[in-house]
Design a protein around this motif. Structure first.
Motif, PDB file in Angstrom:
ATOM      1  N   LEU A   1      -3.126   4.743  -8.870  1.00 34.37           N
ATOM      2  CA  LEU A   1      -4.196   4.200  -8.012  1.00 34.37           C
ATOM      3  C   LEU A   1      -5.545   4.282  -8.712  1.00 34.37           C
ATOM      4  O   LEU A   1      -6.370   3.372  -8.629  1.00 34.37           O
ATOM      5  CB  LEU A   1      -4.232   4.945  -6.668  1.00 34.37           C
TER       6      LEU A   1
ATOM      7  N   ASN B   1      -4.393  11.350   1.660  1.00 34.49           N
ATOM      8  CA  ASN B   1      -5.027  11.546   2.963  1.00 34.49           C
ATOM      9  C   ASN B   1      -4.162  12.424   3.869  1.00 34.49           C
ATOM     10  O   ASN B   1      -3.058  12.833   3.499  1.00 34.49           O
ATOM     11  CB  ASN B   1      -5.388  10.202   3.612  1.00 34.49           C
TER      12      ASN B   1
ATOM     13  N   ARG C   1     -11.194   5.755   4.496  1.00 36.33           N
ATOM     14  CA  ARG C   1     -12.483   5.097   4.649  1.00 36.33           C
ATOM     15  C   ARG C   1     -13.655   6.039   4.374  1.00 36.33           C
ATOM     16  O   ARG C   1     -14.699   5.642   3.886  1.00 36.33           O
ATOM     17  CB  ARG C   1     -12.581   4.627   6.070  1.00 36.33           C
TER      18      ARG C   1
ATOM     19  N   GLU D   1      -2.317  11.930   6.297  1.00 31.91           N
ATOM     20  CA  GLU D   1      -1.039  11.502   6.852  1.00 31.91           C
ATOM     21  C   GLU D   1       0.132  11.761   5.905  1.00 31.91           C
ATOM     22  O   GLU D   1       1.278  11.807   6.326  1.00 31.91           O
ATOM     23  CB  GLU D   1      -1.127  10.038   7.272  1.00 31.91           C
TER      24      GLU D   1
ATOM     25  N   ARG E   1       0.856  -1.188   0.000  1.00 34.92           N
ATOM     26  CA  ARG E   1       0.000   0.000   0.000  1.00 34.92           C
ATOM     27  C   ARG E   1       0.889   1.233   0.000  1.00 34.92           C
ATOM     28  O   ARG E   1       1.938   1.243   0.650  1.00 34.92           O
ATOM     29  CB  ARG E   1      -0.881   0.022   1.238  1.00 34.92           C
ATOM     30  N   ILE E   2       0.459   2.257  -0.707  1.00 38.65           N
ATOM     31  CA  ILE E   2       1.248   3.489  -0.710  1.00 38.65           C
ATOM     32  C   ILE E   2       0.753   4.320   0.461  1.00 38.65           C
ATOM     33  O   ILE E   2      -0.425   4.705   0.510  1.00 38.65           O
ATOM     34  CB  ILE E   2       1.096   4.238  -2.051  1.00 38.65           C
ATOM     35  N   MET E   3       1.627   4.534   1.404  1.00 44.31           N
ATOM     36  CA  MET E   3       1.228   5.196   2.644  1.00 44.31           C
ATOM     37  C   MET E   3       0.835   6.653   2.375  1.00 44.31           C
ATOM     38  O   MET E   3       1.534   7.364   1.652  1.00 44.31           O
ATOM     39  CB  MET E   3       2.365   5.134   3.659  1.00 44.31           C
ATOM     40  N   GLY E   4      -0.280   7.053   2.991  1.00 48.20           N
ATOM     41  CA  GLY E   4      -0.727   8.434   2.806  1.00 48.20           C
ATOM     42  C   GLY E   4      -1.776   8.564   1.702  1.00 48.20           C
ATOM     43  O   GLY E   4      -2.139   9.682   1.329  1.00 48.20           O
ATOM     44  N   PHE E   5      -2.275   7.429   1.197  1.00 47.78           N
ATOM     45  CA  PHE E   5      -3.345   7.488   0.175  1.00 47.78           C
ATOM     46  C   PHE E   5      -4.492   6.574   0.582  1.00 47.78           C
ATOM     47  O   PHE E   5      -4.269   5.511   1.160  1.00 47.78           O
ATOM     48  CB  PHE E   5      -2.802   7.066  -1.202  1.00 47.78           C
ATOM     49  N   GLY E   6      -5.693   7.026   0.271  1.00 46.37           N
ATOM     50  CA  GLY E   6      -6.885   6.241   0.586  1.00 46.37           C
ATOM     51  C   GLY E   6      -7.474   6.667   1.916  1.00 46.37           C
ATOM     52  O   GLY E   6      -6.762   7.142   2.811  1.00 46.37           O
TER      53      GLY E   6
ATOM     54  N   HIS F   1      -7.753   1.113  -9.406  1.00 47.23           N
ATOM     55  CA  HIS F   1      -9.057   1.026  -8.718  1.00 47.23           C
ATOM     56  C   HIS F   1      -9.996   2.096  -9.282  1.00 47.23           C
ATOM     57  O   HIS F   1     -10.309   3.067  -8.608  1.00 47.23           O
ATOM     58  CB  HIS F   1      -8.877   1.253  -7.209  1.00 47.23           C
TER      59      HIS F   1
ATOM     60  N   ARG G   1     -13.022   3.372  -7.218  1.00 43.48           N
ATOM     61  CA  ARG G   1     -12.798   3.854  -5.852  1.00 43.48           C
ATOM     62  C   ARG G   1     -11.942   5.102  -5.897  1.00 43.48           C
ATOM     63  O   ARG G   1     -10.992   5.163  -6.673  1.00 43.48           O
ATOM     64  CB  ARG G   1     -12.018   2.762  -5.116  1.00 43.48           C
TER      65      ARG G   1
ATOM     66  N   LEU H   1      -9.112   6.886  -4.456  1.00 41.56           N
ATOM     67  CA  LEU H   1      -7.999   6.721  -3.514  1.00 41.56           C
ATOM     68  C   LEU H   1      -7.174   8.005  -3.585  1.00 41.56           C
ATOM     69  O   LEU H   1      -6.248   8.131  -4.372  1.00 41.56           O
ATOM     70  CB  LEU H   1      -7.162   5.497  -3.870  1.00 41.56           C
TER      71      LEU H   1
HETATM   72  N1  COA Z   1      -2.152   1.959  -1.716  1.00 41.08           N
HETATM   73  C1  COA Z   1      -2.437   0.952  -2.548  1.00 41.08           C
HETATM   74  N2  COA Z   1      -3.639   0.352  -2.613  1.00 41.08           N
HETATM   75  C2  COA Z   1      -4.579   0.787  -1.759  1.00 41.08           C
HETATM   76  C3  COA Z   1      -4.350   1.835  -0.862  1.00 41.08           C
HETATM   77  C4  COA Z   1      -3.077   2.436  -0.861  1.00 41.08           C
HETATM   78  N3  COA Z   1      -2.777   3.430  -0.039  1.00 41.08           N
HETATM   79  N4  COA Z   1      -5.472   2.051  -0.146  1.00 41.08           N
HETATM   80  C5  COA Z   1      -6.371   1.162  -0.559  1.00 41.08           C
HETATM   81  N5  COA Z   1      -5.835   0.396  -1.547  1.00 41.08           N
HETATM   82  C6  COA Z   1      -6.489  -0.673  -2.277  1.00 41.08           C
HETATM   83  C7  COA Z   1      -6.525  -1.940  -1.427  1.00 41.08           C
HETATM   84  O1  COA Z   1      -5.374  -2.726  -1.638  1.00 41.08           O
HETATM   85  C8  COA Z   1      -7.790  -2.584  -1.906  1.00 41.08           C
HETATM   86  O2  COA Z   1      -7.503  -3.255  -3.110  1.00 41.08           O
HETATM   87  P1  COA Z   1      -8.193  -4.672  -3.451  1.00 41.08           P
HETATM   88  O3  COA Z   1      -9.670  -4.392  -3.453  1.00 41.08           O
HETATM   89  O4  COA Z   1      -7.620  -5.019  -4.784  1.00 41.08           O
HETATM   90  O5  COA Z   1      -7.791  -5.601  -2.348  1.00 41.08           O
HETATM   91  C9  COA Z   1      -8.707  -1.413  -2.235  1.00 41.08           C
HETATM   92  O6  COA Z   1      -7.858  -0.283  -2.473  1.00 41.08           O
HETATM   93  C10 COA Z   1      -9.648  -1.084  -1.101  1.00 41.08           C
HETATM   94  O7  COA Z   1      -8.903  -1.072   0.104  1.00 41.08           O
HETATM   95  P2  COA Z   1      -9.561  -1.071   1.546  1.00 41.08           P
HETATM   96  O8  COA Z   1      -8.545  -1.507   2.557  1.00 41.08           O
HETATM   97  O9  COA Z   1     -10.864  -1.806   1.511  1.00 41.08           O
HETATM   98  O10 COA Z   1      -9.882   0.446   1.704  1.00 41.08           O
HETATM   99  P3  COA Z   1     -10.286   1.152   3.027  1.00 41.08           P
HETATM  100  O11 COA Z   1     -11.136   2.290   2.645  1.00 41.08           O
HETATM  101  O12 COA Z   1     -10.805   0.200   4.014  1.00 41.08           O
HETATM  102  O13 COA Z   1      -8.845   1.606   3.564  1.00 41.08           O
HETATM  103  C11 COA Z   1      -7.072   2.770   4.420  1.00 41.08           C
HETATM  104  C12 COA Z   1      -8.554   2.818   4.057  1.00 41.08           C
HETATM  105  C13 COA Z   1      -6.658   4.145   4.914  1.00 41.08           C
HETATM  106  C14 COA Z   1      -6.830   1.742   5.549  1.00 41.08           C
HETATM  107  C15 COA Z   1      -6.249   2.367   3.173  1.00 41.08           C
HETATM  108  O14 COA Z   1      -6.529   3.252   2.114  1.00 41.08           O
HETATM  109  C16 COA Z   1      -4.750   2.282   3.466  1.00 41.08           C
HETATM  110  O15 COA Z   1      -4.272   1.250   3.928  1.00 41.08           O
HETATM  111  N6  COA Z   1      -3.985   3.394   3.170  1.00 41.08           N
HETATM  112  C17 COA Z   1      -2.569   3.405   3.452  1.00 41.08           C
HETATM  113  C18 COA Z   1      -2.303   3.690   4.914  1.00 41.08           C
HETATM  114  C19 COA Z   1      -2.641   5.120   5.290  1.00 41.08           C
HETATM  115  O16 COA Z   1      -2.348   6.056   4.557  1.00 41.08           O
HETATM  116  N7  COA Z   1      -3.252   5.264   6.453  1.00 41.08           N
HETATM  117  C20 COA Z   1      -3.653   6.554   6.966  1.00 41.08           C
HETATM  118  C21 COA Z   1      -5.131   6.737   6.880  1.00 41.08           C
HETATM  119  S1  COA Z   1      -5.615   8.388   7.329  1.00 41.08           S
END
Ligand code: COA
Length: 358
Positions: A286, A298, A248, A300, A241-246, A290, A293, A295
């Motif tokens: 991303l 975020n 909930r 962080e 996972r690329i930290m700092g993206f995505g 996806h 979705r 992504l």
């Molecule tokens: N990099 C790569 N792929 C990512 C991603 C990221 N940062 N975030 C989500 N995805 C992908 C997942 O691998 C998943 O793929 P799949 O369906 O092929 O398995 C899909 O997107 C959905 O992921 P999911 O874990 O269900 O999304 P979520 O909404 O529950 O997750 C986070 C939210 C924040 C946990 C997630 O985006 C993440 O792990 N981000 C990186 C850690 C981070 O930045 N955390 C700080 C949050 S403020």
């Protein structure tokens, strides 16, 4: 029995008056007040007051004199242990037995002391066993300045601004894992120290609160490779996972990311250039991977850059996040106390049929 939702996604577990994310417009409001104009206008301690008391003129108090025992220099662990311990040292009352006013007072004392514990632990990790004298700390005007003085014995104004902005932006964000944890513990009638300590444990993992610790090394890797596109491709192909993206909740750019990016630029961060380049490439990759979705960047991601301006080592990122989130946690603990309802969800049993031991 209602439908099972992994991760409780979309499940409404509480009603709150504290914070409202505007998911699609990418805005964030604390008690109805947009966060963006608060930055630089009010210091963190007033934002604490806004979240806990609903009044921007109300403030988190200054920490009272207290000597934590047994600090290790591992800030999240020290914070979790010491915060729980304060419940005993200060003989805090159980939430179901004390008044709302008493709970508010306990939360103020604990919040202020938690910042102080992190500063003391960080100082120890830097190799200084001696605490900074209280008179030196008292020279600071804001909570961020006092924090830096207690840690380093000095408060560089640029560092103080970086920390204050980061704390204001991350002070509260609804029912995330740590806040939910604080509310669950509060719902049992535990004391405020137990509820806050449990919340600290919940944010020490990389998926919530800990990501900034991974962002800086990631940027360094990208800069060393000199090819962000290849780095992103390799990362995604190997399932990283690329930290700092995505996120909930957000399905648009996280508004806090916007504010923090601007702050990083204003404060002259040398990392912004590589961060923007990686962001551009990562967002495209991303989106391609996806398409259904959003992504987006975020909070962080640029938090890591702003914390770096203040020379915060990546290992301290979860504890810095805890310092900011004491406001949101405190507000939620009070709100939970007022509802007085114990959390007790159900689990659907999917284990083996009854059978005799052979
Ligand atoms: N990099 C790569 N792929 C990512 C991603 C990221 N940062 N975030 C989500 N995805 C992908 C997942 O691998 C998943 O793929 P799949 O369906 O092929 O398995 C899909 O997107 C959905 O992921 P999911 O874990 O269900 O999304 P979520 O909404 O529950 O997750 C986070 C939210 C924040 C946990 C997630 O985006 C993440 O792990 N981000 C990186 C850690 C981070 O930045 N955390 C700080 C949050 S403020």
């Amino acid at each position: 029995m209602t439908e099972f939702k992994p991760g409780l996604e979309g499940v409404v577990a509480v009603e709150t008056e504290i914070m409202e994310p505007d998911r699609d417009g990418g805005a964030l409001r604390y008690r109805g007040v947009d966060v963006e104009p608060l930055v630089g206008r009010y210091p963190y301690e007033n934002v604490w007051g806004l979240l806990v008391d609903g009044d921007i003129e109300s403030k988190m108090p200054d920490p009272e004199p207290y000597d934590p025992v047994g600090l290790t220099g591992n800030a999240p662990a020290d914070l979790q242990a010491e915060t729980a311990r304060l419940g005993g040292v200060w003989k805090l009352g159980k939430l179901n037995e004390i008044s709302d006013a008493q709970a508010r007072e306990d939360l103020g004392r604990l919040s202020a002391q938690m910042m102080s514990i992190v500063a003391r632990s960080a100082r120890l990790a830097d190799g200084h066993a001696d605490p900074v004298p209280d008179e030196t700390v008292a020279r600071g005007e804001t909570a961020a300045e006092k924090f830096l003085l207690r840690w380093r014995g000095e408060a560089d104004p640029t560092h103080a601004k970086a920390i204050d902005t980061y704390w204001v932006c991350t002070a509260e964000h609804g029912l995330n894992a740590s806040t939910f944890t604080a509310r669950i513990v509060a719902s049992t009638g535990a004391d405020c120290g137990a509820a806050l300590s449990a919340a600290v444990g919940a944010l020490s993992g990389p998926l919530h609160g800990g990501a900034p610790a991974y962002v800086k090394p990631m940027l360094e890797e990208v800069a060393a490779m000199g090819d962000p596109e290849r780095w992103v491709r390799d990362a995604l192909e190997s399932g990283r996972r690329i930290m700092g993206f995505g996120h909930r909740i957000y399905r648009a750019e996280d508004p806090r990311s916007r504010i923090l990016k601007r702050t990083a630029k204003e404060l002259g961060s040398p990392q912004v250039e590589v961060a923007e380049e990686l962001e551009r490439v990562a967002l495209v990759a991303l989106q391609k991977r996806h398409p259904d979705r959003v992504l987006a960047t975020n909070v962080e991601y640029y938090s890591a850059i702003v914390l770096d301006v203040a020379e915060i080592p990546p290992r301290l990122a979860p504890a810095m996040f805890a310092c900011s989130r004491v406001a949101g946690w405190s507000a939620h603990i009070l709100e939970q106390k007022r509802t007085g309802r114990l959390f007790r969800p159900s689990a659907r049993y999917i284990g083996p049929e009854p059978h005799a031991l052979s």
